[in-house]
Design an enzyme around this catalytic site. Structure first.
Site, mmCIF file in Angstrom:
data_model
loop_
_atom_site.group_PDB
_atom_site.id
_atom_site.type_symbol
_atom_site.label_atom_id
_atom_site.label_comp_id
_atom_site.label_asym_id
_atom_site.label_seq_id
_atom_site.Cartn_x
_atom_site.Cartn_y
_atom_site.Cartn_z
ATOM 1 C CG ASP A 173 62.726 38.484 28.677
ATOM 2 O OD1 ASP A 173 63.879 38.553 27.904
ATOM 3 O OD2 ASP A 173 61.992 38.064 27.870
ATOM 4 C CD GLU A 205 65.248 40.327 22.665
ATOM 5 O OE1 GLU A 205 64.917 39.197 22.315
ATOM 6 O OE2 GLU A 205 64.213 41.123 23.371
ATOM 7 C CD GLU A 206 61.373 41.456 24.930
ATOM 8 O OE1 GLU A 206 61.026 41.131 24.346
ATOM 9 O OE2 GLU A 206 61.644 41.402 25.944
#
Length: 452
Positions: A173, A205-206
């Site tokens: 990821d 994104e995280e």
């Protein structure tokens, strides 16, 4: 929906050598990009695993990306690497500076030290097909490593290269998606140099999707769209995702009255007030919508809630004057507005002293379930429960007819079940299969271009 997980393997950890290091022992040629069995001299598994990685464009790119620590807010170095790599392979690259996230960063440190990477072939400055993923990871950083499951050895002189296990933070990821998207794009352009392909790799994104929001609000996100297909990369077990649940965050704050715990009637316990509220909130996904619960759907199942953080009180001999909780909701149906109304009604019904209870919803990041396209043949299809950058990209096709709307696909190697864990990793075979999966999606999108 069937869910597949990786079977536990007794892995033999191996420390990765630098890409420039080679075994000095004589050995037969290593098959890097075709053929599953690789001949190796007995006792030289480590050096030969390194050779397999180094001899593959895909695997060596993935290793280089994964060896660069890029926890959210620290994506500058991996961005620099991508810019150099893509320019070296003939892409025109634009760097889009993105401010750092969060209150924990001092104001003087908020200068843009990271950036989105937007790239396209010089011959196609207006891509019609865009492949995108993210280059940040969750903490902590876990070094890249290789290991060989015992089942991968077919004898003293050969191994099944597809079974080689690659571990480390970001290997799944989402640097696996980044590497596979790049290699699939390069491969397609070798034989079809005029295909209008583009690559977009975003930060953050995280931690809320600031990178994608930044791109979405920029002139690069054309209106109406000059692109007709976007392929998002996330760990989907190499299945095509037909949609994912929505997301909503909220906090519950309760005010009490402090007192000595020997005389609790002189105070008002905020903890005692919040407990029945949280019990009610926790059950909303199991209560029928007609009875005040949150919606379910055939496609996504039940709405689920997670009370992730609870705080309250200062000591056991003090009646707590305050208590709070933070809750995440994965929406299986309905609208964000309806979900908020349902939650507020449930909190009111469970409150003994409603005037002491306050509910606050997060200002951003709330969205209903996200439906995605899954009309390309040759893929298993599933839904997922996790969030992505898909809703953070506001594609300006709302006023277009259905046949003119942008196709959105979600696909990538590896499993979300290990993505944020200490055992994050995937196999060489997972990576190589995903390159072909992305290639298939690209070909389908090209076919759509030709039909326009």
């Amino acid at each position: 929906m069937r869910v597949f997980t990786l079977a536990p393997l007794a892995l033999l950890p191996l420390v990765l050598a630098r890409p420039s290091q080679r075994s000095s022992s004589p050995q037969k040629p290593i098959m890097a990009d075709n053929g599953d069995l690789v001949m190796i001299p007995e006792g030289h598994e480590k050096s030969n695993l390194d050779e397999i990685i180094a001899s593959s464009k895909l695997l060596s790119l993935h290793r280089s990306l994964s060896q660069i620590e890029s926890i959210s807010n620290n994506e500058g170095s991996v961005g620099d690497f991508l810019v150099e790599y893509l320019e070296r392979h003939g892409f025109t690259v634009q760097k889009q500076a993105v401010p750092l996230d969060g209150h924990e960063v001092d104001e003087e440190e908020r200068k843009p030290s990271r950036f989105n990477v937007y790239a396209y072939p010089a011959s196609s400055p207006s891509p019609e097909i865009i492949l995108t993923s993210h280059i940040d990871t969750v903490p902590p950083y876990i070094p890249y490593s290789l290991s060989l499951p015992p089942t991968a050895s077919t004898g003293s002189s050969s191994i099944d290269r597809r079974a080689i296990h690659i571990s480390g933070r970001g290997t799944v990821d989402a640097k696996a998606s980044v590497a596979c998207q790049i290699i699939a794009t390069l491969s397609h352009l070798e034989s079809n140099p005029d295909t209008p392909l583009g690559l977009l790799f975003v930060v953050s994104e995280e931690t809320g999707g600031q990178g994608m929001h930044h791109f979405s609000n920029s002139p690069l996100n054309t209106s109406p769209p000059t692109f007709h297909t976007v392929i998002f990369g996330e760990p989907t077990e190499s299945k095509l995702v037909s949609g994912h649940k929505g997301m909503l965050h909220f906090d519950v704050h309760v005010r009490g009255k402090p007192a000595h715990s020997g005389y609790p009637w002189l105070g008002r316990s905020a903890v005692s007030e919040i407990l029945p509220i949280l019990s009610k909130v926790d059950s909303l996904g199991d209560i029928p919508e007609s009875e005040g619960g949150l919606p379910s759907s055939e496609k996504y199942g039940k709405t689920t809630l997670n009370i992730g953080v609870m705080e309250g009180g200062v000591a056991t001999n003090v009646v707590p004057a305050s208590a709070s909780a933070r809750v995440a909701v994965r929406l299986a149906g309905g609208t964000v507005t309806h979900a908020k109304e349902t939650i507020l009604a449930a909190v009111r019904s469970a409150s003994k002293n409603p005037e002491d209870v306050h509910v606050s919803f997060s200002a951003g990041g709330a969205y209903p379930p996200v439906d995605l396209d899954s009309d390309v043949e040759g893929f298993d299809v599933m839904t997922v429960n996790y969030g992505t950058d898909v809703p953070n990209w506001d594609i300006h096709d709302h006023d277009l007819p259905d046949h003119g709307k942008v196709k959105r696909y979600l696909y990538g190697p590896g499993s979300i079940f290990v993505a944020h864990g200490e055992n994050e990793g995937l196999s060489v075979g997972d990576m190589e299969d995903a390159v072909e999966g992305y290639a298939r999606l690209i070909r389908a999108a090209v076919g759509r271009s030709e039909r326009k």
